[in-house]
Scaffold this motif. Sequence first.
Motif, short mmCIF file in Angstrom:
data_model
loop_
_atom_site.label_atom_id
_atom_site.label_comp_id
_atom_site.label_asym_id
_atom_site.label_seq_id
_atom_site.Cartn_x
_atom_site.Cartn_y
_atom_site.Cartn_z
N LEU A 35 0.88 -1.17 0.00
CA LEU A 35 0.00 0.00 0.00
C LEU A 35 0.91 1.22 0.00
O LEU A 35 1.70 1.41 0.93
CB LEU A 35 -0.87 0.00 1.26
CG LEU A 35 -1.80 -1.21 1.42
CD1 LEU A 35 -2.42 -1.22 2.81
CD2 LEU A 35 -2.89 -1.20 0.35
N LEU A 36 0.84 2.00 -1.07
CA LEU A 36 1.75 3.13 -1.25
C LEU A 36 0.95 4.42 -1.38
O LEU A 36 -0.05 4.46 -2.10
CB LEU A 36 2.58 2.91 -2.53
CG LEU A 36 3.49 4.05 -2.99
CD1 LEU A 36 4.65 4.24 -2.03
CD2 LEU A 36 4.03 3.78 -4.39
N GLY A 37 1.40 5.46 -0.70
CA GLY A 37 0.73 6.76 -0.85
C GLY A 37 1.25 7.73 0.18
O GLY A 37 1.94 7.33 1.12
N PRO A 38 0.90 9.01 0.02
CA PRO A 38 1.43 10.03 0.94
C PRO A 38 0.84 9.91 2.35
O PRO A 38 -0.14 9.19 2.56
CB PRO A 38 1.00 11.34 0.28
CG PRO A 38 -0.12 11.00 -0.63
CD PRO A 38 0.07 9.58 -1.04
N SER A 39 1.42 10.62 3.27
CA SER A 39 0.97 10.60 4.67
C SER A 39 -0.52 10.93 4.75
O SER A 39 -1.00 11.85 4.10
CB SER A 39 1.78 11.62 5.46
OG SER A 39 1.42 11.55 6.80
N GLY A 40 -1.25 10.13 5.53
CA GLY A 40 -2.67 10.39 5.75
C GLY A 40 -3.59 9.81 4.70
O GLY A 40 -4.81 10.01 4.75
N LEU A 208 -2.54 4.76 -3.26
CA LEU A 208 -3.68 5.40 -2.60
C LEU A 208 -3.51 6.91 -2.55
O LEU A 208 -2.39 7.41 -2.43
CB LEU A 208 -3.80 4.90 -1.16
CG LEU A 208 -4.14 3.42 -1.01
CD1 LEU A 208 -3.66 2.92 0.33
CD2 LEU A 208 -5.64 3.23 -1.16
N ASP A 209 -4.65 7.59 -2.61
CA ASP A 209 -4.66 9.06 -2.55
C ASP A 209 -5.90 9.45 -1.77
O ASP A 209 -7.02 9.16 -2.20
CB ASP A 209 -4.70 9.58 -4.00
CG ASP A 209 -4.96 11.06 -4.11
OD1 ASP A 209 -4.65 11.80 -3.16
OD2 ASP A 209 -5.46 11.48 -5.18
N ARG A 210 -5.70 10.04 -0.60
CA ARG A 210 -6.82 10.50 0.24
C ARG A 210 -7.95 9.46 0.38
O ARG A 210 -9.11 9.76 0.14
CB ARG A 210 -7.37 11.83 -0.29
CG ARG A 210 -6.39 12.98 -0.04
CD ARG A 210 -6.77 14.21 -0.79
NE ARG A 210 -6.65 14.00 -2.23
CZ ARG A 210 -7.02 14.85 -3.16
NH1 ARG A 210 -7.58 15.97 -2.83
NH2 ARG A 210 -6.83 14.57 -4.43
N ALA A 229 -2.44 11.27 -13.46
CA ALA A 229 -1.29 12.14 -13.16
C ALA A 229 -0.81 11.93 -11.73
O ALA A 229 0.38 12.06 -11.44
CB ALA A 229 -1.67 13.61 -13.40
N PHE A 230 -1.72 11.59 -10.82
CA PHE A 230 -1.31 11.36 -9.43
C PHE A 230 -0.29 10.22 -9.35
O PHE A 230 0.77 10.36 -8.75
CB PHE A 230 -2.53 11.03 -8.54
CG PHE A 230 -2.14 10.75 -7.12
CD1 PHE A 230 -1.95 11.79 -6.22
CD2 PHE A 230 -1.92 9.44 -6.69
CE1 PHE A 230 -1.54 11.53 -4.92
CE2 PHE A 230 -1.51 9.18 -5.39
CZ PHE A 230 -1.32 10.24 -4.50
N VAL A 231 -0.62 9.10 -9.98
CA VAL A 231 0.29 7.94 -9.95
C VAL A 231 1.59 8.27 -10.69
O VAL A 231 2.69 7.98 -10.22
CB VAL A 231 -0.40 6.69 -10.54
CG1 VAL A 231 0.59 5.55 -10.71
CG2 VAL A 231 -1.56 6.25 -9.64
N ALA A 232 1.47 8.92 -11.84
CA ALA A 232 2.66 9.25 -12.64
C ALA A 232 3.63 10.13 -11.87
O ALA A 232 4.85 9.99 -11.99
CB ALA A 232 2.26 9.93 -13.94
N THR A 233 3.10 11.05 -11.08
CA THR A 233 3.99 11.97 -10.37
C THR A 233 4.42 11.41 -9.02
O THR A 233 5.48 11.76 -8.51
CB THR A 233 3.34 13.36 -10.16
OG1 THR A 233 2.06 13.17 -9.58
CG2 THR A 233 3.22 14.10 -11.46
N PHE A 234 3.62 10.52 -8.43
CA PHE A 234 4.00 9.97 -7.12
C PHE A 234 5.09 8.91 -7.25
O PHE A 234 5.97 8.80 -6.41
CB PHE A 234 2.78 9.39 -6.40
CG PHE A 234 3.06 9.13 -4.95
CD1 PHE A 234 3.15 10.20 -4.07
CD2 PHE A 234 3.31 7.86 -4.49
CE1 PHE A 234 3.47 9.99 -2.74
CE2 PHE A 234 3.63 7.64 -3.16
CZ PHE A 234 3.71 8.71 -2.28
#
Length: 364
Positions: A35-40, A208-210, A229-234
Amino acid sequence: MVEVRVENLTKIFDGEVIAVQDVSFKVEERQILTLLGPSGCGKSTILRTIAGFNIPEKGRVLFGDRDVTHLPPQDRYTGMCFQNYAIWPHMSVFKNIEFGLQIREIEEKERKKRVKNALESVRMEEYGERMPNELSGGQQQRVALARALVVNPDVLLLDEPLSNLDAKLRIESRQKIRDLVKEMNLTAIYVTHDQAEALSISDIIAVLDRGHLRQIGTPREVWENPENAFVATFIGEANTINMVATSIDGNSAHLELKDAESGKAHTFKSEYLKGVHLNDKVAVVIRPELMFVSKSKDPTLNQIQAKVRSVMYFGTFERIVAVLPDQTDVVIHRFDQDIPIELNDNIFIHINPKLVYTFGPENL
Ligand SMILES: Nc1ncnc2c1ncn2[C@@H]1O[C@H](COP(=O)(O)OP(=O)(O)OP(=O)(O)O)[C@@H](O)[C@H]1O
Ligand SMILES: [Mg+2]
Protein backbone atom coordinates in the motif's frame (compact mmCIF):
# COMPACT_ATOMS: atom_id res chain seq x y z
CA MET A 1 -0.67 -19.70 3.03
CA VAL A 2 -3.87 -17.85 2.23
CA GLU A 3 -5.25 -15.41 -0.31
CA VAL A 4 -6.39 -12.06 1.11
CA ARG A 5 -9.26 -10.09 -0.35
CA VAL A 6 -10.43 -6.65 0.64
CA GLU A 7 -13.84 -5.79 -0.80
CA ASN A 8 -15.32 -2.29 -0.98
CA LEU A 9 -13.72 -1.25 2.28
CA THR A 10 -14.85 2.05 3.81
CA LYS A 11 -13.59 3.30 7.17
CA ILE A 12 -14.97 6.44 8.76
CA PHE A 13 -13.59 7.78 12.08
CA ASP A 14 -15.76 9.75 14.51
CA GLY A 15 -18.64 9.74 12.03
CA GLU A 16 -16.91 12.23 9.72
CA VAL A 17 -13.27 11.46 8.80
CA ILE A 18 -13.45 9.23 5.71
CA ALA A 19 -10.05 7.56 6.02
CA VAL A 20 -10.69 4.86 3.39
CA GLN A 21 -13.36 4.89 0.70
CA ASP A 22 -14.55 1.87 -1.28
CA VAL A 23 -11.15 0.20 -1.61
CA SER A 24 -10.91 -3.31 -3.10
CA PHE A 25 -7.89 -5.48 -3.88
CA LYS A 26 -6.69 -9.06 -3.81
CA VAL A 27 -3.34 -10.49 -2.66
CA GLU A 28 -2.56 -13.97 -3.88
CA GLU A 29 -0.78 -16.61 -1.81
CA ARG A 30 2.97 -15.88 -1.43
CA GLN A 31 2.59 -12.39 -2.89
CA ILE A 32 3.70 -9.11 -1.37
CA LEU A 33 1.24 -6.28 -1.96
CA THR A 34 2.35 -2.79 -1.01
CA LEU A 35 0.00 0.00 0.00
CA LEU A 36 1.75 3.13 -1.25
CA GLY A 37 0.73 6.76 -0.85
CA PRO A 38 1.43 10.03 0.94
CA SER A 39 0.97 10.60 4.67
CA GLY A 40 -2.67 10.39 5.75
CA CYS A 41 -3.92 8.55 2.64
CA GLY A 42 -5.25 5.60 4.70
CA LYS A 43 -2.48 2.99 4.51
CA SER A 44 -2.28 2.16 8.23
CA THR A 45 -6.06 2.25 8.50
CA ILE A 46 -6.39 -0.45 5.82
CA LEU A 47 -3.66 -2.57 7.42
CA ARG A 48 -5.18 -2.28 10.89
CA THR A 49 -8.58 -3.24 9.46
CA ILE A 50 -7.04 -6.38 7.93
CA ALA A 51 -5.43 -7.16 11.31
CA GLY A 52 -8.72 -6.66 13.15
CA PHE A 53 -8.00 -3.47 15.10
CA ASN A 54 -10.57 -1.48 13.08
CA ILE A 55 -14.09 -2.52 12.19
CA PRO A 56 -15.02 -1.04 8.78
CA GLU A 57 -18.26 0.88 8.21
CA LYS A 58 -18.67 -0.94 4.89
CA GLY A 59 -17.02 -3.79 3.06
CA ARG A 60 -15.40 -7.11 3.95
CA VAL A 61 -12.02 -8.69 4.59
CA LEU A 62 -11.64 -12.31 3.46
CA PHE A 63 -8.80 -14.76 4.14
CA GLY A 64 -9.39 -17.45 1.53
CA ASP A 65 -13.13 -18.16 1.84
CA ARG A 66 -13.21 -17.08 5.49
CA ASP A 67 -14.93 -13.75 6.15
CA VAL A 68 -12.84 -12.30 9.00
CA THR A 69 -14.32 -8.79 9.02
CA HIS A 70 -15.77 -9.16 12.51
CA LEU A 71 -13.27 -11.60 14.03
CA PRO A 72 -11.04 -10.36 16.86
CA PRO A 73 -7.33 -9.92 15.94
CA GLN A 74 -6.12 -13.07 17.77
CA ASP A 75 -8.42 -15.31 15.71
CA ARG A 76 -7.08 -14.11 12.35
CA TYR A 77 -3.61 -15.73 12.23
CA THR A 78 -1.86 -12.53 11.23
CA GLY A 79 1.56 -11.31 12.35
CA MET A 80 1.87 -7.55 12.47
CA CYS A 81 4.79 -5.14 12.66
CA PHE A 82 3.33 -1.80 13.73
CA GLN A 83 4.45 1.59 12.43
CA ASN A 84 7.54 2.58 14.47
CA TYR A 85 7.84 -1.09 15.58
CA ALA A 86 7.46 -0.35 19.31
CA ILE A 87 8.96 -3.36 21.06
CA TRP A 88 8.34 -3.53 24.80
CA PRO A 89 11.26 -1.79 26.55
CA HIS A 90 10.94 -3.69 29.87
CA MET A 91 11.20 -7.16 28.27
CA SER A 92 14.25 -8.95 26.89
CA VAL A 93 14.42 -9.70 23.18
CA PHE A 94 13.47 -13.31 23.91
CA LYS A 95 10.45 -12.33 26.04
CA ASN A 96 9.32 -9.78 23.44
CA ILE A 97 9.15 -12.51 20.83
CA GLU A 98 7.71 -15.16 23.18
CA PHE A 99 4.81 -13.00 24.34
CA GLY A 100 2.53 -13.67 21.36
CA LEU A 101 2.92 -17.41 21.92
CA GLN A 102 2.06 -17.13 25.63
CA ILE A 103 -1.17 -15.35 24.72
CA ARG A 104 -1.97 -18.23 22.41
CA GLU A 105 -1.28 -20.63 25.31
CA ILE A 106 1.41 -22.57 23.54
CA GLU A 107 3.39 -24.84 25.89
CA GLU A 108 6.82 -23.79 27.05
CA LYS A 109 8.99 -26.27 25.16
CA GLU A 110 7.34 -25.40 21.85
CA ARG A 111 7.57 -21.68 22.67
CA LYS A 112 11.34 -21.84 23.25
CA LYS A 113 11.86 -23.70 20.00
CA ARG A 114 9.80 -21.26 17.97
CA VAL A 115 11.43 -18.16 19.48
CA LYS A 116 14.84 -19.66 18.68
CA ASN A 117 13.78 -20.26 15.06
CA ALA A 118 12.36 -16.76 14.75
CA LEU A 119 15.59 -15.26 16.10
CA GLU A 120 17.56 -17.34 13.63
CA SER A 121 15.41 -16.24 10.70
CA VAL A 122 16.34 -12.59 11.38
CA ARG A 123 19.99 -13.46 12.26
CA MET A 124 19.62 -12.44 15.92
CA GLU A 125 20.24 -15.78 17.65
CA GLU A 126 22.94 -14.27 19.91
CA TYR A 127 20.73 -11.48 21.21
CA GLY A 128 17.91 -13.22 23.13
CA GLU A 129 18.95 -11.96 26.55
CA ARG A 130 19.57 -8.34 25.55
CA MET A 131 17.18 -5.57 26.51
CA PRO A 132 15.78 -3.35 23.70
CA ASN A 133 17.81 -0.30 24.82
CA GLU A 134 20.98 -2.35 24.22
CA LEU A 135 20.16 -2.78 20.51
CA SER A 136 20.69 -0.60 17.45
CA GLY A 137 17.65 0.66 15.53
CA GLY A 138 18.16 -1.98 12.85
CA GLN A 139 18.35 -4.77 15.44
CA GLN A 140 15.17 -3.54 17.13
CA GLN A 141 13.48 -3.59 13.75
CA ARG A 142 14.54 -7.22 13.27
CA VAL A 143 13.15 -8.12 16.71
CA ALA A 144 9.83 -6.59 15.70
CA LEU A 145 9.89 -8.67 12.53
CA ALA A 146 10.73 -11.86 14.50
CA ARG A 147 7.81 -11.09 16.82
CA ALA A 148 5.46 -10.94 13.82
CA LEU A 149 6.90 -14.15 12.31
CA VAL A 150 6.98 -16.31 15.47
CA VAL A 151 3.22 -16.93 15.52
CA ASN A 152 3.51 -18.69 12.12
CA PRO A 153 1.05 -16.25 10.60
CA ASP A 154 -0.95 -16.93 7.45
CA VAL A 155 -0.72 -13.23 6.68
CA LEU A 156 2.17 -10.91 7.50
CA LEU A 157 1.29 -7.22 7.92
CA LEU A 158 4.16 -4.72 7.94
CA ASP A 159 3.59 -1.00 8.54
CA GLU A 160 6.65 1.03 7.44
CA PRO A 161 8.96 -1.48 9.14
CA LEU A 162 12.15 0.08 7.76
CA SER A 163 11.39 3.75 8.34
CA ASN A 164 13.99 4.16 11.11
CA LEU A 165 16.91 2.57 9.29
CA ASP A 166 19.75 4.19 7.35
CA ALA A 167 19.72 3.96 3.55
CA LYS A 168 22.11 1.00 3.24
CA LEU A 169 20.39 -1.14 5.87
CA ARG A 170 17.00 -0.34 4.35
CA ILE A 171 18.04 -1.82 1.01
CA GLU A 172 19.48 -4.96 2.65
CA SER A 173 16.39 -5.36 4.84
CA ARG A 174 14.02 -5.06 1.86
CA GLN A 175 15.71 -8.02 0.25
CA LYS A 176 15.66 -9.94 3.54
CA ILE A 177 11.94 -9.40 4.06
CA ARG A 178 11.18 -10.39 0.49
CA ASP A 179 13.24 -13.59 0.85
CA LEU A 180 11.55 -14.48 4.18
CA VAL A 181 8.05 -14.03 2.77
CA LYS A 182 8.86 -16.35 -0.14
CA GLU A 183 10.72 -18.93 2.00
CA MET A 184 8.00 -19.09 4.65
CA ASN A 185 5.13 -19.18 2.13
CA LEU A 186 3.46 -16.12 3.61
CA THR A 187 1.06 -13.65 2.11
CA ALA A 188 2.24 -10.17 2.98
CA ILE A 189 0.84 -6.65 2.96
CA TYR A 190 3.46 -3.97 3.28
CA VAL A 191 2.96 -0.27 3.91
CA THR A 192 5.33 2.46 2.78
CA HIS A 193 5.28 6.03 1.48
CA ASP A 194 8.64 5.45 -0.24
CA GLN A 195 8.17 4.71 -3.92
CA ALA A 196 11.63 3.15 -4.42
CA GLU A 197 10.94 0.75 -1.57
CA ALA A 198 7.53 -0.13 -3.04
CA LEU A 199 8.97 -0.77 -6.51
CA SER A 200 11.68 -3.09 -5.22
CA ILE A 201 9.88 -5.16 -2.58
CA SER A 202 6.43 -5.72 -4.14
CA ASP A 203 4.72 -8.13 -6.46
CA ILE A 204 1.75 -5.76 -6.59
CA ILE A 205 1.47 -2.07 -5.69
CA ALA A 206 -1.78 -0.36 -4.69
CA VAL A 207 -1.42 3.43 -4.94
CA LEU A 208 -3.68 5.40 -2.60
CA ASP A 209 -4.66 9.06 -2.55
CA ARG A 210 -6.82 10.50 0.24
CA GLY A 211 -8.56 7.21 0.98
CA HIS A 212 -9.09 6.24 -2.67
CA LEU A 213 -7.31 3.53 -4.64
CA ARG A 214 -5.85 5.25 -7.72
CA GLN A 215 -4.14 2.30 -9.41
CA ILE A 216 -3.18 -1.29 -8.72
CA GLY A 217 -0.63 -3.28 -10.70
CA THR A 218 2.84 -4.76 -10.82
CA PRO A 219 5.71 -2.34 -10.12
CA ARG A 220 6.44 -2.24 -13.85
CA GLU A 221 2.80 -1.50 -14.72
CA VAL A 222 2.46 1.44 -12.34
CA TRP A 223 5.84 2.82 -13.41
CA GLU A 224 5.44 2.38 -17.16
CA ASN A 225 1.66 2.71 -17.54
CA PRO A 226 0.35 5.19 -14.99
CA GLU A 227 -3.44 5.59 -15.17
CA ASN A 228 -3.51 9.15 -13.92
CA ALA A 229 -1.29 12.14 -13.16
CA PHE A 230 -1.31 11.36 -9.43
CA VAL A 231 0.29 7.94 -9.95
CA ALA A 232 2.66 9.25 -12.64
CA THR A 233 3.99 11.97 -10.37
CA PHE A 234 4.00 9.97 -7.12
CA ILE A 235 6.02 7.08 -8.55
CA GLY A 236 9.40 8.60 -9.38
CA GLU A 237 10.48 12.19 -9.86
CA ALA A 238 8.44 13.82 -12.58
CA ASN A 239 7.85 17.10 -14.40
CA THR A 240 4.30 18.28 -14.94
CA ILE A 241 3.65 20.66 -17.84
CA ASN A 242 0.24 22.12 -18.73
CA MET A 243 -0.64 22.06 -22.43
CA VAL A 244 -3.71 21.98 -24.69
CA ALA A 245 -4.60 19.06 -27.01
CA THR A 246 -5.07 20.71 -30.41
CA SER A 247 -5.51 17.58 -32.54
CA ILE A 248 -6.10 13.92 -31.80
CA ASP A 249 -5.74 11.00 -34.15
CA GLY A 250 -6.35 7.66 -32.47
CA ASN A 251 -3.72 7.27 -29.79
CA SER A 252 -1.63 10.23 -30.92
CA ALA A 253 -2.13 13.91 -30.11
CA HIS A 254 -0.58 17.25 -30.89
CA LEU A 255 -0.17 19.34 -27.78
CA GLU A 256 0.36 23.07 -27.68
CA LEU A 257 2.37 25.21 -25.31
CA LYS A 258 2.08 29.01 -25.51
CA ASP A 259 5.17 31.21 -25.41
CA ALA A 260 4.68 33.48 -22.38
CA GLU A 261 6.16 36.52 -24.16
CA SER A 262 5.27 36.28 -27.86
CA GLY A 263 2.12 34.14 -27.53
CA LYS A 264 3.52 31.91 -30.27
CA ALA A 265 2.45 28.24 -30.09
CA HIS A 266 5.01 25.46 -29.70
CA THR A 267 3.80 21.98 -30.62
CA PHE A 268 4.74 18.71 -29.13
CA LYS A 269 3.60 15.15 -29.79
CA SER A 270 2.27 12.56 -27.34
CA GLU A 271 1.39 8.94 -27.98
CA TYR A 272 0.41 8.13 -24.38
CA LEU A 273 -3.08 9.47 -23.75
CA LYS A 274 -5.43 8.82 -20.82
CA GLY A 275 -8.84 10.49 -20.97
CA VAL A 276 -7.73 13.17 -23.46
CA HIS A 277 -10.29 14.90 -25.72
CA LEU A 278 -9.89 17.64 -28.34
CA ASN A 279 -9.17 21.09 -26.83
CA ASP A 280 -8.71 19.66 -23.34
CA LYS A 281 -6.29 21.32 -21.00
CA VAL A 282 -4.01 18.39 -20.25
CA ALA A 283 -1.33 17.57 -17.67
CA VAL A 284 1.79 16.26 -19.35
CA VAL A 285 4.08 14.24 -17.10
CA ILE A 286 7.67 13.57 -18.17
CA ARG A 287 10.36 11.79 -16.18
CA PRO A 288 13.73 13.59 -15.90
CA GLU A 289 15.75 10.62 -17.15
CA LEU A 290 13.66 10.26 -20.32
CA MET A 291 14.48 13.74 -21.66
CA PHE A 292 17.44 14.14 -24.00
CA VAL A 293 19.25 17.36 -24.70
CA SER A 294 20.78 18.73 -27.89
CA LYS A 295 21.93 22.19 -28.95
CA SER A 296 20.39 22.19 -32.40
CA LYS A 297 16.92 21.90 -33.80
CA ASP A 298 16.07 18.62 -35.53
CA PRO A 299 12.61 18.49 -37.16
CA THR A 300 12.66 14.66 -37.18
CA LEU A 301 12.63 14.61 -33.35
CA ASN A 302 9.83 15.40 -30.89
CA GLN A 303 11.56 18.51 -29.54
CA ILE A 304 10.76 21.47 -27.39
CA GLN A 305 13.05 24.43 -26.80
CA ALA A 306 14.24 25.63 -23.41
CA LYS A 307 16.82 27.79 -21.69
CA VAL A 308 19.19 26.41 -19.06
CA ARG A 309 18.74 27.82 -15.56
CA SER A 310 21.14 25.61 -13.63
CA VAL A 311 23.41 22.60 -14.04
CA MET A 312 24.48 20.38 -11.13
CA TYR A 313 26.96 17.55 -11.46
CA PHE A 314 25.99 14.27 -9.72
CA GLY A 315 28.68 11.94 -11.07
CA THR A 316 26.64 9.48 -13.11
CA PHE A 317 24.31 12.22 -14.34
CA GLU A 318 23.89 15.98 -14.57
CA ARG A 319 20.77 17.58 -13.14
CA ILE A 320 19.74 20.37 -15.47
CA VAL A 321 16.92 22.77 -14.70
CA ALA A 322 15.62 24.46 -17.85
CA VAL A 323 12.75 26.86 -18.44
CA LEU A 324 10.24 26.16 -21.22
CA PRO A 325 8.71 28.92 -23.40
CA ASP A 326 5.64 29.09 -21.11
CA GLN A 327 7.99 29.71 -18.13
CA THR A 328 7.56 26.21 -16.62
CA ASP A 329 10.75 24.84 -15.07
CA VAL A 330 11.65 21.25 -15.94
CA VAL A 331 14.26 18.96 -14.43
CA ILE A 332 16.39 16.82 -16.75
CA HIS A 333 18.75 14.03 -15.68
CA ARG A 334 21.40 13.83 -18.37
CA PHE A 335 23.39 10.58 -18.31
CA ASP A 336 25.04 10.96 -21.72
CA GLN A 337 27.17 14.07 -21.18
CA ASP A 338 28.80 14.13 -24.64
CA ILE A 339 28.39 17.86 -25.28
CA PRO A 340 28.93 20.49 -22.58
CA ILE A 341 25.79 22.30 -21.38
CA GLU A 342 26.13 25.58 -19.55
CA LEU A 343 24.03 28.17 -17.79
CA ASN A 344 21.86 30.26 -20.16
CA ASP A 345 22.40 27.91 -23.11
CA ASN A 346 19.45 27.58 -25.47
CA ILE A 347 18.72 23.87 -25.75
CA PHE A 348 16.29 21.51 -27.46
CA ILE A 349 14.83 18.74 -25.32
CA HIS A 350 13.55 15.67 -27.13
CA ILE A 351 11.36 12.90 -25.82
CA ASN A 352 9.93 9.72 -27.27
CA PRO A 353 6.20 10.54 -27.81
CA LYS A 354 5.28 7.18 -26.20
CA LEU A 355 6.84 8.44 -22.94
CA VAL A 356 5.02 11.78 -22.92
CA TYR A 357 2.32 10.80 -20.40
CA THR A 358 -0.72 12.95 -21.12
CA PHE A 359 -3.77 13.08 -18.85
CA GLY A 360 -7.13 14.70 -19.50
CA PRO A 361 -9.20 16.44 -16.80
CA GLU A 362 -10.72 13.17 -15.49
CA ASN A 363 -7.36 11.47 -15.11
CA LEU A 364 -5.53 13.97 -12.94
N1 LIG B 1 -8.16 6.55 15.36
C1 LIG B 1 -8.39 7.56 14.53
N2 LIG B 1 -9.31 8.50 14.82
C2 LIG B 1 -9.58 9.52 13.97
N3 LIG B 1 -8.96 9.70 12.78
C3 LIG B 1 -8.03 8.79 12.42
C4 LIG B 1 -7.69 7.68 13.27
N4 LIG B 1 -6.73 6.96 12.67
C5 LIG B 1 -6.48 7.57 11.49
N5 LIG B 1 -7.26 8.68 11.34
C6 LIG B 1 -7.28 9.59 10.16
O1 LIG B 1 -7.48 8.79 9.00
C7 LIG B 1 -6.68 9.25 7.92
C8 LIG B 1 -5.77 8.11 7.44
O2 LIG B 1 -4.83 7.82 8.46
P1 LIG B 1 -3.75 6.66 8.33
O3 LIG B 1 -3.08 6.53 9.64
O4 LIG B 1 -4.40 5.46 7.76
O5 LIG B 1 -2.74 7.30 7.25
P2 LIG B 1 -1.37 6.71 6.66
O6 LIG B 1 -1.56 6.61 5.19
O7 LIG B 1 -0.98 5.49 7.40
O8 LIG B 1 -0.34 7.93 6.95
P3 LIG B 1 1.21 7.91 7.44
O9 LIG B 1 2.03 7.67 6.19
O10 LIG B 1 1.40 9.30 7.97
O11 LIG B 1 1.38 6.86 8.48
C9 LIG B 1 -5.93 10.47 8.44
O12 LIG B 1 -6.65 11.61 8.06
C10 LIG B 1 -5.95 10.28 9.94
O13 LIG B 1 -5.89 11.51 10.61
MG1 LIG C 1 0.59 5.06 8.73
